[in-house]
Enzyme design. Structure first.
Site, PDB file in Angstrom:
ATOM      1  CE1 TYR A   1     -12.798 -26.351   9.311  1.00 22.98           C
ATOM      2  CE2 TYR A   1     -10.945 -25.866  10.738  1.00 22.98           C
ATOM      3  CZ  TYR A   1     -12.190 -26.428  10.543  1.00 22.98           C
ATOM      4  OH  TYR A   1     -12.822 -27.081  11.576  1.00 22.98           O
ATOM      5  CB  SER A   2     -10.879 -21.963   3.094  1.00 22.45           C
ATOM      6  OG  SER A   2     -12.224 -22.345   3.211  1.00 22.45           O
TER       7      SER A   2
END
Length: 408
Positions: free
Chosen positions: A66-67
């Site tokens: 993800y981020s």
């Protein structure tokens, strides 16, 4: 549950705490790796990597970041800048001509774009539905032509758009996709083998991708469903981003990592895949002088710039005080030094120049046993840095970790 792998004796408490994360009856697993002064000192894994808790997590298991992907995409741009191909203080449009078509803004610099101040934090008007997010070239063209939003000039977390902005810029300079650049600018110079990929690992890779699990799921409903429902109604650009594609085809499944198409796409802010060992190795030269194994990865001046200055401002996207710098962030509360990037489920890569420590942590529990995306980070990272500050043993302990293995 006992953790597998190797561990410097100073990190015995960390090893026990890490193993405890994946004990009991809850499914899921993860891995933790630590470098200090460019040397691997912790390489641990525990738990399971499949939806039903039957397949053990191994040393070759990777997870979607993800981020935490954003820090790696930013590093690609830093490598290009270090070679003089990009100047942080020149307009983005100087390198990416299509970006000049943005109404009312042709002066946005690379530096301000990397500070999440580009006014492109929202997807409304850029993505019509979730299927658009799977087409990185489409996202490049729409972002290049988009008008700045109301947060232009202020820090507003570019939750998904940051990755396409980095790949649009880097692609305009090199002619390569971000998937190719992750390989050429990160995996090759850092000798990561096949333990890093943007999206799905290539065919024949030794790295397997862990399936996301919701340990608290009952029937078809789990805690992660509730969390995403709350997030989309938040009065922030992050909430607007989730809500703007919520009516699209399968957007909830896509954002929660359940759509197989997600791993086939190039989403440089979200769908990177890596082992913990690879993440720790990537951040290792950032925690020292820019070198690893005697090879120059980044200039010492570039690495020093990542650790400052502090820029504490309320982020319009997150609603929290954040300090952004060069595509990385600091801890939102002062429990740890250094910089890096944390992902929505709690995976993170981090560098702490004060102790020479770099950390990689990955797991596959989706918004369940982690409080938001920062709970495990704010608990685990200080524990690691405290252990690293202890006096090193005089001789190398038996069973201490070696360099990350290469792909066969």
């Amino acid at each position: 549950m006992a953790a597998h792998g190797t561990c410097d004796p100073r990190f015995g408490g960390v090893q026990k705490a890490f193993g405890g994360l994946f004990g009991g009856r809850l499914n899921g697993g993860g891995a933790l790796a630590v470098y200090q002064d460019g040397e691997p000192i912790v390489d641990l894994w525990a738990g399971t990597s499949d939806l039903h808790g039957n397949r053990p997590w191994t040393e070759s298991t990777g997870a979607m970041l993800y981020s935490a992907s954003k820090g790696l995409s930013a590093l690609v741009v830093h490598r290009l800048a270090d070679r003089g191909l990009i100047d942080y203080d020149k307009p983005v449009a100087d390198y990416w001509p299509e970006f000049a078509s943005r109404s009312g803004d042709t002066k946005l610099t690379v530096r301000r774009l990397m500070l999440h101040r580009g006014g492109l934090s929202q997807l409304r008007g850029i993505a019509e539905d979730a299927s658009d997010l799977l087409d990185h070239e489409l996202m490049h063209s729409r972002l290049a032509a988009a008008m700045p939003d109301r947060y232009h000039g202020a820090p507003a977390y570019h939750a998904l758009t940051f990755g396409w902005l980095m790949s649009g810029l880097a692609g305009a300079v090199t002619g390569k996709s971000m998937r190719e650049l992750w390989h050429d600018e990160l995996a090759i110079p850092l000798d990561l083998g096949d333990e890093l990929s943007l999206g799905a690992p290539p065919a024949g890779s030794a790295m397997t991708v862990a399936e996301f699990v919701d340990p608290f799921k009952i029937g078809e409903y789990g805690l992660s469903d509730a969390v995403f429902s709350v997030v989309k109604h938040l009065p922030t650009s992050l909430g607007n981003m989730v809500g703007s594609v919520d009516a699209g085809k399968g957007s909830a499944e896509l954002l929660k990592g359940r759509d197989p198409a997600l791993l086939e796409a190039q989403m440089p802010a979200a769908n990177g895949v890596a082992t913990a060992r690879a993440l720790a190795r990537i951040y290792a030269p950032l925690a020292t002088d820019g070198t690893l194994d005697g090879k120059r990865f980044l200039s010492e001046a570039a690495v020093r710039s990542f650790d400052g200055p502090y820029r504490w401002r309320r982020d319009r996207g997150l609603g929290l005080p954040m300090s952004w710098n060069h595509g990385f962030h600091r801890a939102p509360i002062p429990v740890a030094n250094g910089f890096g990037h944390v992902g929505i489920a709690g995976c993170f890569g981090w560098a702490d120049p004060a102790t020479g420590v770099s950390v990689g942590f990955v797991h596959n529990r989706m918004l369940s046993t982690v409080v938001g995306d920062l709970g495990i980070f704010l608990w685990l990272l200080p524990m690691v840095t405290r252990a690293a500050a202890k006096e090193k043993p005089r001789s190398k302990p038996v069973g201490s970790p070696t360099r990350p293995s290469r792909a066969s």
